[in-house]
Design a protein around this motif. Structure first.
Motif, mmCIF file in Angstrom:
data_model
loop_
_atom_site.group_PDB
_atom_site.id
_atom_site.type_symbol
_atom_site.label_atom_id
_atom_site.label_comp_id
_atom_site.label_asym_id
_atom_site.label_seq_id
_atom_site.Cartn_x
_atom_site.Cartn_y
_atom_site.Cartn_z
ATOM 1 N N LEU A 1 0.838 -1.202 0.000
ATOM 2 C CA LEU A 1 0.000 0.000 0.000
ATOM 3 C C LEU A 1 0.873 1.253 0.000
ATOM 4 C CD1 LEU A 1 -2.720 1.390 0.055
ATOM 5 C CD2 LEU A 1 -2.736 1.119 2.561
ATOM 6 N N ALA A 2 1.962 1.224 0.728
ATOM 7 C CA ALA A 2 2.876 2.368 0.751
ATOM 8 C C ALA A 2 3.405 2.643 -0.657
ATOM 9 C CB ALA A 2 4.026 2.115 1.726
ATOM 10 N N ALA A 3 3.810 1.604 -1.352
ATOM 11 C CA ALA A 3 4.348 1.768 -2.710
ATOM 12 C C ALA A 3 3.296 2.318 -3.669
ATOM 13 C CB ALA A 3 4.884 0.433 -3.221
ATOM 14 N N ARG A 4 2.056 1.909 -3.504
ATOM 15 C CA ARG A 4 0.991 2.340 -4.415
ATOM 16 C C ARG A 4 0.401 3.702 -4.051
ATOM 17 N NH1 ARG A 4 -2.405 -3.220 -5.600
ATOM 18 N NH2 ARG A 4 -0.583 -4.437 -6.191
ATOM 19 N N SER A 5 0.503 4.084 -2.780
ATOM 20 C CA SER A 5 -0.182 5.301 -2.330
ATOM 21 C C SER A 5 0.735 6.514 -2.174
ATOM 22 C CB SER A 5 -0.871 5.034 -0.994
ATOM 23 O OG SER A 5 0.100 4.862 0.033
ATOM 24 N N GLY A 6 2.024 6.268 -2.015
ATOM 25 C CA GLY A 6 2.936 7.383 -1.806
ATOM 26 C C GLY A 6 3.127 7.756 -0.342
ATOM 27 N N LEU A 7 2.412 7.116 0.561
ATOM 28 C CA LEU A 7 2.640 7.333 1.989
ATOM 29 C C LEU A 7 3.642 6.296 2.484
ATOM 30 C CD1 LEU A 7 -0.876 7.966 3.603
ATOM 31 C CD2 LEU A 7 0.899 9.627 3.082
ATOM 32 N N THR A 8 4.347 6.636 3.528
ATOM 33 C CA THR A 8 5.286 5.676 4.103
ATOM 34 C C THR A 8 4.522 4.642 4.926
ATOM 35 O OG1 THR A 8 5.606 6.931 6.147
ATOM 36 C CG2 THR A 8 7.067 7.466 4.281
ATOM 37 N N ALA A 9 5.143 3.503 5.130
ATOM 38 C CA ALA A 9 4.539 2.472 5.975
ATOM 39 C C ALA A 9 4.314 3.018 7.379
ATOM 40 C CB ALA A 9 5.427 1.230 6.009
ATOM 41 N N ARG A 10 5.240 3.845 7.837
ATOM 42 C CA ARG A 10 5.096 4.444 9.175
ATOM 43 C C ARG A 10 3.843 5.309 9.248
ATOM 44 N NH1 ARG A 10 9.575 8.133 12.386
ATOM 45 N NH2 ARG A 10 8.300 8.394 14.229
ATOM 46 N N ASN A 11 3.605 6.156 8.212
ATOM 47 C CA ASN A 11 2.396 6.984 8.187
ATOM 48 C C ASN A 11 1.147 6.117 8.131
ATOM 49 O OD1 ASN A 11 4.097 9.415 6.230
ATOM 50 N ND2 ASN A 11 3.419 9.687 8.330
#
Length: 154
Positions: free
Chosen positions: A22-32
């Protein structure tokens, strides 16, 4: 062989995303994403057998809504409510329209206040310097007089 086939996604069981995907597809970091998930923004999320959070494919859209809503001035609680409506309401547009209308009204009120503050500061800065006032500065006297036009604050 049968157990391997059962663990693969089928048309009946949509493929879930791990947080890194999801991080790769959304542009948010895994932490966020963890922060937002822990805050409940995405609702109740299932976990894999190994305890990993699993996100539905729609979570990519949820993140887009999250980003756009925050950019429009919505708080995290308000974003959570919008996403809840999109996930659960049978007719979410009414809820979204109400939320957007409320945000617009709040921003228009804030804009009016800011415009008044700009006007007050311009008037104050247009006052000539001088020490004839009780405060020792004409500008401060003007500011005090103009500030009476501001709405009372709690």
């Amino acid at each position: 062989m049968q157990a391997i086939l059962e663990s693969r996604p089928t048309a009946a069981t949509p493929r879930m995303l791990k947080i890194g995907q999801l991080a790769a597809r959304s542009g948010l970091t895994a932490r966020n994403l963890r922060f937002y998930a822990d805050a409940g923004v995405f609702g109740e999320l299932p976990r894999s057998a190994k305890g990993y959070r699993l996100f539905p494919q729609e979570a990519v859209q949820w993140v887009r809504v999250l980003k756009a809503s925050q950019a429009a001035g919505f708080s995290l609680d308000e974003v959570q409510e919008l996403l809840r409506a999109l996930r659960q309401d049978s007719a979410p547009c009414a809820h979204v329209r109400e939320a957007l209308g409320g945000k617009l009204s709040a921003l228009e009120a804030k804009l009016s206040e800011i415009q008044l503050l700009v006007e007050i500061l311009r008037i104050t800065l247009g006052t000539p310097d001088g020490q004839s006032s009780a405060l020792g500065c004409n500008l401060m006297e003007t500011l005090l007089a103009e500030a009476q036009r501001l709405p009372a604050r709690a």
